[in-house]
Design a protein around this motif. Structure first.
Motif, PDB file in Angstrom:
ATOM      1  N   TYR A 183       0.805  -1.220   0.000  1.00 43.50           N
ATOM      2  CA  TYR A 183       0.000   0.000   0.000  1.00 43.50           C
ATOM      3  C   TYR A 183       0.840   1.273   0.000  1.00 43.50           C
ATOM      4  O   TYR A 183       0.349   2.352   0.304  1.00 43.50           O
ATOM      5  CB  TYR A 183      -0.959  -0.028   1.186  1.00 43.50           C
ATOM      6  N   SER A 186      -0.459   4.378  -1.950  1.00 47.92           N
ATOM      7  CA  SER A 186      -1.645   5.116  -1.501  1.00 47.92           C
ATOM      8  C   SER A 186      -1.380   5.946  -0.250  1.00 47.92           C
ATOM      9  O   SER A 186      -2.307   6.404   0.399  1.00 47.92           O
ATOM     10  CB  SER A 186      -2.791   4.140  -1.231  1.00 47.92           C
ATOM     11  N   LEU A 283      -3.829   5.037  -8.345  1.00 43.58           N
ATOM     12  CA  LEU A 283      -4.320   5.844  -7.235  1.00 43.58           C
ATOM     13  C   LEU A 283      -5.692   6.428  -7.555  1.00 43.58           C
ATOM     14  O   LEU A 283      -6.626   6.334  -6.743  1.00 43.58           O
ATOM     15  CB  LEU A 283      -3.319   6.956  -6.921  1.00 43.58           C
ATOM     16  N   THR A 286      -8.256   3.622  -7.759  1.00 45.21           N
ATOM     17  CA  THR A 286      -8.701   3.227  -6.417  1.00 45.21           C
ATOM     18  C   THR A 286      -9.778   4.173  -5.911  1.00 45.21           C
ATOM     19  O   THR A 286     -10.791   3.740  -5.351  1.00 45.21           O
ATOM     20  CB  THR A 286      -7.513   3.217  -5.440  1.00 45.21           C
ATOM     21  N   VAL A 319      -8.080   9.302  -1.078  1.00 44.61           N
ATOM     22  CA  VAL A 319      -6.636   9.203  -1.343  1.00 44.61           C
ATOM     23  C   VAL A 319      -6.052  10.568  -1.698  1.00 44.61           C
ATOM     24  O   VAL A 319      -4.948  10.658  -2.230  1.00 44.61           O
ATOM     25  CB  VAL A 319      -6.345   8.195  -2.478  1.00 44.61           C
TER      26      VAL A 319
END
Length: 402
Positions: A183, A186, A283, A286, A319
């Motif tokens: 991760y 992110s 990103l 997501t 994010v």
């Protein structure tokens, strides 16, 4: 069927593939040895029936296999150009297994060794393996230097798993790793004593201020858009794609055709796209998946039904700190959004926050946590898998248009 996916990046932070994490129903536990064969059969069947392209697009699908599932003929349901076979670390290696792996390798399937802790020189599967995965928590970089050098000498592709920070990504890449999972992408990269420089989002702020008026004006919005040729062009371009006839009457006509609700969503997405320059495309993907997933969850939750647009926006901005390399509090400072959205993102509390937590639990395949939050929200968790797949498909369509 529940299928979560976690991105695997190359050295340039472009997505190479996705590891697929799965369970058969809302009563199944997370992947474990006792249900490995049936779980693998479920995901392979899903890949075949739903269509691989709808789950991983044109990327690779990494799937875990234990001894029995490696022996099954379900593997051949998925084309070798897409499937990467991850051999679990506790698989018993015998002559029968080696014959099967050799056969799969000759058919064109790529083989990865999961959570590798063996000796590169001595482990029998290494000669037929293409990818070797190291868990950086179980086997830190400074403990595997010699093994890494030997693997590279043998021309193996090295995948670093559980990469949680930018520093770990850089260190692993420098050591010779070519693929990265975790991760790290992110999370914001915040250097002590320095603050990230916010891009100019004046045009978006003016648009959103107009949209938040009691009676937004199409003419007022058109006049704002006329001050930025890039944003104006993108609006006309996206509306033209959705309509057979060209837009002949200017920006106001384009706005009317799109409608205020869709226009506001489009503005948010365009803003995020502009903010995510030099960041992995995954990103913004997501954020889009979370946004649609959150909207679907809210639409089916009694207490949040009337707040679906807020939930969607909260998930879309979840994010933003990573995009701007700021703390979430700093990232939220200048945005005109509801206090509940800010509380959810900055303080991780409030009535909207459980939906974001639900989305994150799904991404991480934390099925126990997923069930607990779904129960709290009064949602049948059996429906979550379908909503997640719908969100992936929606995000892919949006990414094609931006």
């Amino acid at each position: 069927m529940f299928i979560a996916r976690q991105p695997i990046f190359d050295k340039t932070k472009e997505v190479y593939g996705y590891e697929l994490l799965f369970r058969g129903s809302n009563t199944s536990d997370a992947y474990n040895g006792t249900s490995a064969e049936s779980s693998t059969a479920v995901v392979l069947g899903g890949l075949f029936e739903i269509g691989v392209d709808k789950i991983v697009g044109d990327k690779k699908a990494f799937v875990n296999f234990n001894y029995n599932s490696l022996m099954s003929n379900s593997i051949e349901l998925v084309d070798p150009s897409t499937l990467i076979i991850e051999v679990l670390e506790d698989v018993e290696v015998d002559a029968r297994l080696m014959r099967r792996l050799d056969s799969l390798h000759k058919e064109g399937y790529r083989i990865a060794l999961d959570d590798f802790v063996q000796s590169i020189k001595d482990f029998k599967i290494v000669p037929v393996a293409d990818i070797i995965k190291y868990d950086l928590i179980a086997t830190p970089l400074d403990t595997i230097q010699d093994e890494v050098m030997e693997a590279l000498r043998r021309k193996k592709v090295l995948l670093a798993e559980k990469v949680e920070t930018e520093e770990e990504f850089i260190a692993a890449r420098k050591m010779g790793f070519q693929l990265f999972q975790g991760y790290f992408f992110s999370k914001p990269v915040i250097i002590a004593g320095l603050k990230g420089k916010k891009p100019d989002i004046t045009i978006y702020r003016r648009i959103l201020n107009e949209l938040h008026q009691e009676e937004p004006s199409f003419q007022g919005l058109a006049e704002i858009l006329e001050t930025d040729v890039s944003v104006a062009y993108r609006l006309v371009n996206v509306v033209s794609k959705k309509n057979e006839h060209d837009i002949q009457k200017g920006l106001k006509s384009a706005l009317v055709k799109m409608g205020l609700t869709d226009f506001e969503r489009w503005v948010h997405i365009m803003m995020l796209q502009d903010l995510s320059v030099n960041k992995p495309h995954e990103l913004i993907r997501t954020s889009l998946i979370r946004s649609k997933f959150g909207e679907l969850v809210a639409n089916n939750t009694g207490s949040l039904y009337t707040r679906a647009s807020e939930v969607s926006l909260m998930c879309l901005f979840s994010v933003l700190d990573a995009m701007l390399d700021l703390t979430m509090e700093e990232a939220m400072a200048d945005l005109s959004i509801s206090s509940d959205i800010k509380d959810a993102l900055v303080k991780r509390e409030g009535p909207l926050e459980p939906v974001l937590e639900l989305a994150e639990a799904y991404e991480q395949a934390d099925w126990e946590k997923l069930d607990r939050i779904a129960s709290k929200l009064g949602i049948d968790s059996n429906r979550l898998g379908g909503w997640y797949m719908e969100s992936i498909e929606w995000s892919d369509r949006i990414m094609e248009g931006v």
